[in-house]
Design a protein around this motif. Structure first.
Motif, mmCIF file in Angstrom:
data_model
loop_
_atom_site.group_PDB
_atom_site.id
_atom_site.type_symbol
_atom_site.label_atom_id
_atom_site.label_comp_id
_atom_site.label_asym_id
_atom_site.label_seq_id
_atom_site.Cartn_x
_atom_site.Cartn_y
_atom_site.Cartn_z
ATOM 1 N N ALA A 280 1.062 15.597 -0.649
ATOM 2 C CA ALA A 280 2.185 14.771 -1.120
ATOM 3 C C ALA A 280 1.809 13.985 -2.370
ATOM 4 C CB ALA A 280 2.625 13.814 -0.010
ATOM 5 N N SER A 281 0.778 14.436 -3.085
ATOM 6 C CA SER A 281 0.264 13.660 -4.215
ATOM 7 C C SER A 281 1.270 13.538 -5.352
ATOM 8 C CB SER A 281 -1.032 14.296 -4.732
ATOM 9 O OG SER A 281 -0.807 15.651 -5.132
ATOM 10 N N ALA A 282 2.232 14.448 -5.440
ATOM 11 C CA ALA A 282 3.228 14.379 -6.519
ATOM 12 C C ALA A 282 4.366 13.426 -6.196
ATOM 13 C CB ALA A 282 3.779 15.777 -6.798
ATOM 14 N N ILE A 283 4.396 12.900 -4.967
ATOM 15 C CA ILE A 283 5.492 12.017 -4.545
ATOM 16 C C ILE A 283 5.007 10.573 -4.634
ATOM 17 C CG2 ILE A 283 7.099 11.449 -2.694
ATOM 18 C CD1 ILE A 283 6.671 14.264 -1.594
ATOM 19 N N LYS A 284 5.676 9.772 -5.436
ATOM 20 C CA LYS A 284 5.249 8.387 -5.644
ATOM 21 C C LYS A 284 6.018 7.387 -4.790
ATOM 22 C CE LYS A 284 2.604 10.164 -8.715
ATOM 23 N NZ LYS A 284 1.204 10.454 -8.341
ATOM 24 N N ALA A 285 7.116 7.787 -4.194
ATOM 25 C CA ALA A 285 7.957 6.875 -3.415
ATOM 26 C C ALA A 285 7.556 6.893 -1.940
ATOM 27 C CB ALA A 285 9.427 7.271 -3.557
ATOM 28 N N PRO A 286 7.935 5.866 -1.177
ATOM 29 C CA PRO A 286 7.637 5.835 0.261
ATOM 30 C C PRO A 286 8.227 7.045 0.991
ATOM 31 C CG PRO A 286 8.347 3.668 -0.490
ATOM 32 C CD PRO A 286 8.581 4.601 -1.626
ATOM 33 N N LEU A 287 7.457 7.577 1.931
ATOM 34 C CA LEU A 287 7.864 8.777 2.672
ATOM 35 C C LEU A 287 8.690 8.377 3.892
ATOM 36 C CD1 LEU A 287 4.465 10.704 2.504
ATOM 37 C CD2 LEU A 287 6.432 10.860 0.949
ATOM 38 N N SER B 224 7.527 26.442 6.157
ATOM 39 C CA SER B 224 8.134 25.493 5.224
ATOM 40 C C SER B 224 7.707 24.086 5.606
ATOM 41 C CB SER B 224 9.667 25.598 5.251
ATOM 42 O OG SER B 224 10.269 24.566 4.491
ATOM 43 N N ALA B 225 7.463 23.243 4.594
ATOM 44 C CA ALA B 225 7.165 21.828 4.819
ATOM 45 C C ALA B 225 7.834 21.022 3.713
ATOM 46 C CB ALA B 225 5.660 21.585 4.818
ATOM 47 N N LYS B 226 8.675 20.076 4.111
ATOM 48 C CA LYS B 226 9.395 19.243 3.155
ATOM 49 C C LYS B 226 9.206 17.779 3.505
ATOM 50 C CE LYS B 226 13.017 22.729 2.456
ATOM 51 N NZ LYS B 226 14.468 23.012 2.495
ATOM 52 N N LEU B 227 9.157 16.957 2.471
ATOM 53 C CA LEU B 227 9.058 15.517 2.661
ATOM 54 C C LEU B 227 10.218 14.844 1.939
ATOM 55 C CD1 LEU B 227 5.224 14.946 2.167
ATOM 56 C CD2 LEU B 227 6.521 14.589 4.283
ATOM 57 N N MET B 228 10.886 13.939 2.646
ATOM 58 C CA MET B 228 11.952 13.158 2.034
ATOM 59 C C MET B 228 11.416 11.769 1.706
ATOM 60 S SD MET B 228 15.759 12.167 3.415
ATOM 61 C CE MET B 228 15.172 10.869 4.495
ATOM 62 N N SER B 229 11.621 11.340 0.478
ATOM 63 C CA SER B 229 11.144 10.033 0.041
ATOM 64 C C SER B 229 12.322 9.214 -0.475
ATOM 65 C CB SER B 229 10.095 10.185 -1.068
ATOM 66 O OG SER B 229 10.667 10.840 -2.200
ATOM 67 N N ALA B 230 12.068 7.897 -0.664
ATOM 68 C CA ALA B 230 13.101 6.991 -1.174
ATOM 69 C C ALA B 230 12.477 6.083 -2.207
ATOM 70 C CB ALA B 230 13.701 6.165 -0.031
ATOM 71 N N THR B 231 13.202 5.849 -3.306
ATOM 72 C CA THR B 231 12.670 5.009 -4.372
ATOM 73 C C THR B 231 12.577 3.557 -3.942
ATOM 74 O OG1 THR B 231 14.908 4.788 -5.273
ATOM 75 C CG2 THR B 231 13.510 6.511 -6.198
ATOM 76 N N SER B 232 13.481 3.120 -3.085
ATOM 77 C CA SER B 232 13.392 1.774 -2.512
ATOM 78 C C SER B 232 14.057 1.805 -1.165
ATOM 79 C CB SER B 232 14.064 0.727 -3.411
ATOM 80 O OG SER B 232 15.455 0.967 -3.486
ATOM 81 N N GLN C 273 6.203 4.508 4.211
ATOM 82 C CA GLN C 273 5.057 4.079 3.417
ATOM 83 C C GLN C 273 4.636 5.221 2.490
ATOM 84 O OE1 GLN C 273 1.907 2.568 5.940
ATOM 85 N NE2 GLN C 273 3.380 1.746 7.406
ATOM 86 N N SER C 274 3.880 4.868 1.464
ATOM 87 C CA SER C 274 3.415 5.870 0.515
ATOM 88 C C SER C 274 2.064 6.428 0.960
ATOM 89 C CB SER C 274 3.283 5.258 -0.879
ATOM 90 O OG SER C 274 4.556 4.856 -1.358
ATOM 91 N N ALA C 275 1.836 7.712 0.683
ATOM 92 C CA ALA C 275 0.551 8.356 0.967
ATOM 93 C C ALA C 275 0.459 9.628 0.136
ATOM 94 C CB ALA C 275 0.406 8.673 2.450
ATOM 95 N N ARG C 276 -0.763 9.977 -0.277
ATOM 96 C CA ARG C 276 -0.958 11.196 -1.055
ATOM 97 C C ARG C 276 -1.053 12.436 -0.174
ATOM 98 N NH1 ARG C 276 -4.926 10.742 -6.251
ATOM 99 N NH2 ARG C 276 -3.570 9.453 -7.548
ATOM 100 N N TYR C 277 -1.577 12.243 1.034
ATOM 101 C CA TYR C 277 -1.798 13.390 1.904
ATOM 102 C C TYR C 277 -1.404 13.033 3.338
ATOM 103 C CZ TYR C 277 -4.891 14.008 -2.103
ATOM 104 O OH TYR C 277 -5.396 14.056 -3.375
ATOM 105 N N LEU C 278 -0.912 14.045 4.041
ATOM 106 C CA LEU C 278 -0.635 13.917 5.472
ATOM 107 C C LEU C 278 -1.439 14.971 6.219
ATOM 108 C CD1 LEU C 278 3.241 13.368 5.660
ATOM 109 C CD2 LEU C 278 1.429 11.649 5.576
ATOM 110 N N ARG C 279 -1.974 14.579 7.362
ATOM 111 C CA ARG C 279 -2.720 15.509 8.211
ATOM 112 C C ARG C 279 -2.013 15.595 9.552
ATOM 113 N NH1 ARG C 279 -9.067 14.540 9.055
ATOM 114 N NH2 ARG C 279 -8.336 12.663 10.137
#
Length: 449
Positions: A141-148, A223-231, A204-210
């Motif tokens: 998830a390193s390309a995602i900067k917003a909270p997951l 398939s693996a998708k992550l939904m994030s929010a800017t605030s 919360q934000s994180a670069r990697y999930l295990r």
């Protein structure tokens, strides 16, 4: 004529003073204590207190000071704090292998670029390379900067059933923080296929999930998708006490809510192990209205690997309802003769008021005829910002909640209304008398000199 004018003005003043709201005009009075920096204070309204309101939008909420004077206030609701933007990203996943399914965390070496993009996940020792027990996955998830906010998985069609795993987060691939457990499922039932792919994340934000499967081999992901929010300024959910329902007929139950509420989630009590129940939930605001469908879900309490796997919650769209109905497909065995206990969840509501006059302050609710008197937060606090809200003083419920009998309240309101009608009558008579006097003076012939 001057005396009459003074009398009329006096009557008008008295009328408006008598018509002003007072704590006694509301069925419930809640004492408050304040702390921290004023003059603004914020109060998170307990659900039990909110249920004392007579209006679903809390138009009948007021705050009074020790002299019974109303305070300026605003309501901070979820509708004004929704997440600004959401984004769903397909992420890369890397397999984790272990010697067997009993190993908690596989020993692996993880390599990433200077920018943090994950390149490789391989066994820590060469001797482990031949062990092909798939225990889990690492998501990049390193390309995602917003909270997951949410994880969505899909996996091989050959591996049906429940998939239960632990979730850990890291920014450096060395130190991992637990984010709890996740569960997805793909089930076949009564010629239907029920699939659950989504897992909530803590925002919360994180670069990697295990993801590590517990006591079983992991499925092959497709398939693996992550939904994030800017605030994410959403207020938390608050849960009610259990509600007793009514059995309408076989496989159909209903519950009456204390008042009209924007319900976002339900929790249905599943008493018996190995319960499987596809359900349809409907709601309505008035008893004479038709039922409107709200949601479909699969509820279950099943034994797996020596422990109960439970899915007893139903997500709702947040519509205002006063009555709920649950229809159960009884081919799964049903939920029994008696209606199961039901808990509902609504968004917490914060009330912010500007303290004027002397404490103690009192929160008042319960007046079906009261008009909304709340201000926008930006009006109540001229330099308002979302960050400043957290720095305001705090107000809390302090002491016993006083509840007035509705019958007594009705009598008081009736008497108050008669007083208002009487004052208006006197006022109109006074204005008429004033007009008649002015008319007679205008018609009177001038005095000869």
């Amino acid at each position: 004529m001057g005396k009459l004018s003074v009398a009329v003005v006096g009557l008008c003043t008295t009328l408006f003073v008598w018509a002003q709201e007072a704590p006694a005009d509301f069925t419930t009075q809640v004492p408050l204590s304040v702390s921290g920096n004023g003059p603004w204070y914020r109060l998170e309204l307990p659900l039990a207190v909110q249920l004392s309101a007579r209006q679903a939008d809390l138009s009948d909420v007021r705050v009074f000071n020790a002299a019974g004077e109303p305070q300026a206030y605003a309501l901070s609701r979820q509708s004004s704090q929704r997440t600004e933007s959401r984004n769903v990203v397909d992420v890369k996943w890397f397999p984790l292998y272990a010697a067997d399914t009993r190993e908690t965390v596989p020993g692996v070496v993880l390599k990433a670029t200077a920018e943090g993009t994950l390149l490789e996940v391989r066994p820590a020792a060469a001797s482990q390379a031949g062990k092909q027990v798939l225990r889990g996955w690492v998501l990049d998830a390193s390309a995602i900067k917003a909270p997951l906010q949410q994880l969505s998985l899909d996996w091989s069609r050959e591996q049906d059933g429940f998939q239960r795993f632990s979730i850990e987060a890291s920014d450096d691939l060395q130190h991992w923080e637990s984010w709890g457990d996740g569960q997805v499922a793909r089930l076949s039932f009564a010629d239907q296929r029920v699939e659950q792919h989504d897992v909530g994340l803590p925002g919360q934000s994180a670069r990697y999930l295990r993801l590590v499967w517990q006591g079983q081999a992991a499925p092959v992901l497709t398939s693996a998708k992550l939904m994030s929010a800017t605030s994410s300024l959403s207020t938390p959910l608050v849960w009610s006490q259990p509600l007793t329902g009514t059995r309408l007929k076989a496989g159909e139950y209903s519950w009456q809510l204390p008042t009209g509420l924007s319900v976002e989630r339900l929790r249905v009590e599943l008493k018996q192990p190995n319960t499987l129940a596809p359900v349809t939930l409907s709601g309505r605001r008035e008893s004479n209205q038709a039922w409107q469908p709200l949601s479909n879900a699969l509820l279950y309490r099943l034994s797996q690997n020596g422990q109960d796997v439970v899915q007893d919650e139903v997500q709702l769209p947040g519509q205002v309802v006063t009555e709920l109905k649950l229809q159960v497909d009884e081919r799964g065995g049903g939920l029994g003769v008696e209606a199961p206990a039901l808990r509902f969840a609504v968004r917490a509501t914060q009330l912010v008021f500007l303290a004027r006059g002397e404490p103690p302050f009192t929160l008042a609710l319960g007046n079906a005829s009261a008009k909304a008197a709340n201000l926008p937060l930006s009006t109540l606090i001229p330099d308002y910002s979302a960050e400043r809200l957290n720095t305001l003083g705090l107000a809390r419920v302090a002491g016993e909640v006083a509840v007035t009998s509705p019958a007594v309240t009705a009598a008081v309101d009736t008497g108050s209304n008669w007083k208002k009608f009487g004052l208006w009558a006197v006022l109109l008579l006074g204005v008429a008398a004033l007009g008649a006097m002015a008319y007679s003076l205008l018609r009177k012939p001038p005095v000869a000199r």
